[in-house]
Design an enzyme around this catalytic site. Structure first.
Site, mmCIF file in Angstrom:
data_model
loop_
_atom_site.group_PDB
_atom_site.id
_atom_site.type_symbol
_atom_site.label_atom_id
_atom_site.label_comp_id
_atom_site.label_asym_id
_atom_site.label_seq_id
_atom_site.Cartn_x
_atom_site.Cartn_y
_atom_site.Cartn_z
ATOM 1 N N HIS A 112 25.264 -30.982 -33.233
ATOM 2 C CA HIS A 112 25.289 -29.760 -34.032
ATOM 3 C C HIS A 112 25.844 -30.096 -35.409
ATOM 4 O O HIS A 112 26.324 -31.204 -35.666
ATOM 5 C CB HIS A 112 26.114 -28.673 -33.357
ATOM 6 C CG HIS A 112 25.351 -27.902 -32.312
ATOM 7 N ND1 HIS A 112 24.250 -27.145 -32.625
ATOM 8 C CD2 HIS A 112 25.526 -27.783 -30.976
ATOM 9 C CE1 HIS A 112 23.772 -26.576 -31.525
ATOM 10 N NE2 HIS A 112 24.531 -26.951 -30.504
ATOM 11 N N ASP A 136 23.633 -27.745 -41.502
ATOM 12 C CA ASP A 136 22.379 -27.092 -41.123
ATOM 13 C C ASP A 136 21.561 -26.634 -42.320
ATOM 14 O O ASP A 136 20.364 -26.904 -42.404
ATOM 15 C CB ASP A 136 22.671 -25.878 -40.244
ATOM 16 C CG ASP A 136 22.964 -26.261 -38.799
ATOM 17 O OD1 ASP A 136 22.803 -27.442 -38.445
ATOM 18 O OD2 ASP A 136 23.359 -25.367 -38.023
#
Length: 358
Positions: A126, A156
């Site tokens: 992540h 991200d």
């Protein structure tokens, strides 16, 4: 649709999470006609603003009919976005070779954390993991405390979505010129490292200390940072340039020679404590009255409930001003209109098979 610099561009998005959908949102905001393929039996969150501006169709990609339908859309598309682990699309017979066989000009955008190759390419991860490997996470936070995750913005969305969008736009330009598509391998870990280019350069020049909060731009310098006010709210100051710092001292009522050598790090802790004592004596609004709109380089720290109501954000319509304010599309264009087009619209396959433009 009409308007938007990407009007007429068609994108197939395979449903995923995080940076892939955000990249598709950006392209849709700029006018691209984006169709999102979701897994049969799955349902999108229709209230998710990241999914705005596109239609979605449910397909069983493991069935012959579902695969044929996906390839039919891909044949008509200019670009494709997928965010699965390496090899997943190939196993579905929807990898780059399969898609380029039916559409040689297709720009095939691949969004992953670790990239399509490398020792970690098949491992789960992540945002916080990807920025950790780049050196970015280490550099974020206060001295003598653990690094602080900057939400999932740095990895991200900055290191992932923005690099995928810019890569796809470059490849779309090339495809329009040459008729040949490309594969865009956008890895969040790559993008996060690229975002650190300036700091690695400064380290190489001996102008950046690896220790957190010991540099001008990481909160180390007393004239670039966050200070608490008397009402337990916060402000930011950043008068880095000499002329801005002179104005800063003037508005504080301090003499211009009060702080003769700002580069002397030995003074930073003392000066930070001095500024902290000054700023704690007034409320955030009082400091706004003194500094806001000047060249001091100042802004109040607003929480997400306050930000939409700030006069600057209202003046530029940075947020929609509904019951639940949502950030508007950015950037802005002079000759074309970028505008979010409502919520995602689930449609049936028969309604989209010939893909008329919105």
């Amino acid at each position: 649709m009409t308007g938007g610099p990407l009007a007429g561009i068609r994108i197939v998005e395979f449903a995923g999470i995080g940076p892939g959908p955000f990249a598709a949102m950006m392209l849709a905001d700029m006018g691209a006609d984006v169709v999102r393929i979701v897994r049969a039996g799955a349902a999108d969150n229709l209230d998710d603003p990241v999914l705005r501006g596109r239609r979605s169709v449910a397909l069983d990609l493991k069935s012959a009919d579902g695969l044929a339908a996906a390839l039919h859309l891909i044949k008509q598309a200019d670009g494709l976005i997928e965010g699965f682990r390496p090899g997943v699309m190939e196993r579905l017979s929807l990898g780059p070779e399969d898609c380029h066989a039916v559409n040689p000009a297709l720009v095939y955008g691949r969004m992953t954390g670790w990239g399509q190759t490398g020792p970690l390419s098949h491992a789960a991860g992540h945002d916080i993991n990807y920025i950790a490997l780049s050196g970015a996470l280490w550099s974020t936070g206060e001295a003598n405390r653990p690094p602080v995750a900057p939400l999932n913005l740095l990895g991200d969305y900055a290191g992932g979505s923005m690099f995928l969008v810019s890569g796809m736009l470059a490849a779309l330009l090339a495809a329009a010129r040459t008729g040949k598509g490309d594969i865009v391998d956008a890895a969040i870990s790559d993008g996060a490292a690229t975002l650190m280019t300036m700091f690695y350069g400064k380290m190489a020049q001996g102008d950046w200390d690896v220790a957190r909060q010991s540099n001008r731009l990481d909160g180390g310098a007393p004239y670039y940072g966050v200070y608490e006010c008397s009402d337990a709210k916060w402000i930011t100051i950043a008068p880095l340039e000499p002329q801005f710092f002179v104005l800063f001292l003037e508005l504080l009522g301090l003499p211009a020679d009060h702080y003769p050598d700002r580069t002397d790090k030995a003074q930073w802790a003392t000066r930070r404590a001095e500024f902290a004592e000054i700023f704690i004596k007034r409320s955030r609004d009082e400091w706004c009255d003194l500094f806001e709109g000047t060249d001091v380089c100042f802004a109040p720290v607003l929480d997400p409930n306050e930000a939409p109501d700030h006069p600057h954000n209202r003046g530029r319509s940075v947020f929609s001003q509904g019951s639940s304010p949502i950030p508007a599309p950015a950037p802005r264009f002079t000759e074309a209109v970028a505008a979010a087009r409502g919520q995602i619209e689930p449609v049936e396959w028969n309604d989209i098979r010939d893909w008329p433009l919105i």
